[in-house]
Design an enzyme around this catalytic site. Sequence first.
Site, PDB file in Angstrom:
ATOM      1  CG  HIS A  77       4.221   0.101   1.945  1.00 29.76           C
ATOM      2  ND1 HIS A  77       4.884  -0.185   3.030  1.00 29.76           N
ATOM      3  CD2 HIS A  77       4.607  -0.471   0.960  1.00 29.76           C
ATOM      4  CE1 HIS A  77       5.923  -0.721   2.614  1.00 29.76           C
ATOM      5  NE2 HIS A  77       5.760  -1.240   1.423  1.00 29.76           N
TER       6      HIS A  77
ATOM      7  CB  CYS B  10       1.936  -0.690  11.500  1.00 23.91           C
ATOM      8  SG  CYS B  10       2.877  -1.681  12.875  1.00 23.91           S
TER       9      CYS B  10
ATOM     10  CD  GLN C  17       2.625   6.657  11.098  1.00 21.78           C
ATOM     11  OE1 GLN C  17       3.380   5.762  11.646  1.00 21.78           O
ATOM     12  NE2 GLN C  17       2.366   6.726   9.807  1.00 21.78           N
TER      13      GLN C  17
ATOM     14  CG  MET D 250      11.122   3.938   9.319  1.00 21.67           C
ATOM     15  SD  MET D 250      12.381   3.423   8.260  1.00 21.67           S
ATOM     16  CE  MET D 250      13.400   5.113   7.969  1.00 21.67           C
ATOM     17  CB  ALA D 251       9.495   1.590  15.694  1.00 19.81           C
TER      18      ALA D 251
END
Length: 385
Positions: free
Chosen positions: A186, A114, A83, A30-31
């Site tokens: 996801h 993303c 990643q 997660m950025a």
Amino acid sequence: MSTATPPTAPTRSLTLGSLTVDVPVVLAPMAGITNAAYRRLCAEQGAGLYVCEMITSRGLVEGDQHTKDMLVFDELETTRSVQLYGTDPLYVGKAAEILCAEYGVAHIDLNFGCPVPKVTRKGGGGALPWKRGLLGEILERAVSAAAPYDVPVTMKTRKGIDDAHLTYLDAGRIAQESGVAAIALHGRTVAQAYSGEADWEAIAALVDHVDIPVLGNGDIWEAADALRMVEQTGAAGVVVGRGCLGRPWLFRDLAAAFSGEEVATLPTLGEVTSMMRRHAELLCRHLGEERGCKEFRKHVSWYLKGFAAGGQMRRSLGLVCTLADLDRLLADLDPDEPFPASALGAPRGRQGSPRERVVLPEGWLDDADGAGCHVQEDADEATGG
């Protein structure tokens, strides 16, 4: 600390090529969240695979300083996992080689999930699997580059661009044919972003479709959700993202659940503030006190979700500049306040609404079999994951 009913799941591990993970749980990149400090904090709670923030392949190859700054690992981080994002097979392959040769990574994950518009408009992230030829070429380059170092390559994707353009079954087949060690799905489309509910039936369909391990992602808010996902879908493990925001102890719960032990899920506010202090301390250790405290601010609302801490306290915590300030404010909270039941099983982090249109390169949907058709990312682009 209250406990829930003990689960019945047997002890299991996760095998990704040459890498064995003691607990079948992966922290989703997660950025701005999964930096070295947060990965260590989570790892202190329980075993799993903790993945670095997503970096761009071109940025790494061309020596972009921002990209290098993200590739920092804690001294206790024995299994380095990164990643990688990219749309150009040559850059992705070279970046994979650099990660193996110069950074000593033990695992590389490729991002094809993303949903951020600045990524999909260049044909990256969740948009890329629509181009089956390009997807295969990128995967083959990465696997080939990592093979001499015995580093497994995995990929993460979504169901598709939208309900009319599903890609996950083709992506699974291509991943398997390319030598990818596992695929994480996801259960949402790019158009859904983080809204609505994750489609676990799609995860089950992918499990039936491929022979490589499938990891399920989406709507894992408690340890019981992870057990239920594995039972319902046949997934080899789970990927946890937003569910651990402000709750790094979730990984302790997950480790216990997959071992068939009792799951502790209800820390008091005093235990939560101790975790907040540890988080801030680790951030300051890695980033310096001023920047570390600034980075910590974004986590305050997640940690205090559902607790009675008033607006002024939350605002003050959101402005802390030193660990001394943090200690003074945390001391004013009631350590005996019980964990709010309303926060259990509830979504955390961003949700938003479905998108009417996914931003894509012009003509992107015209040909699904095109190879070599891509829009190059910028070397210094900070891509959110």
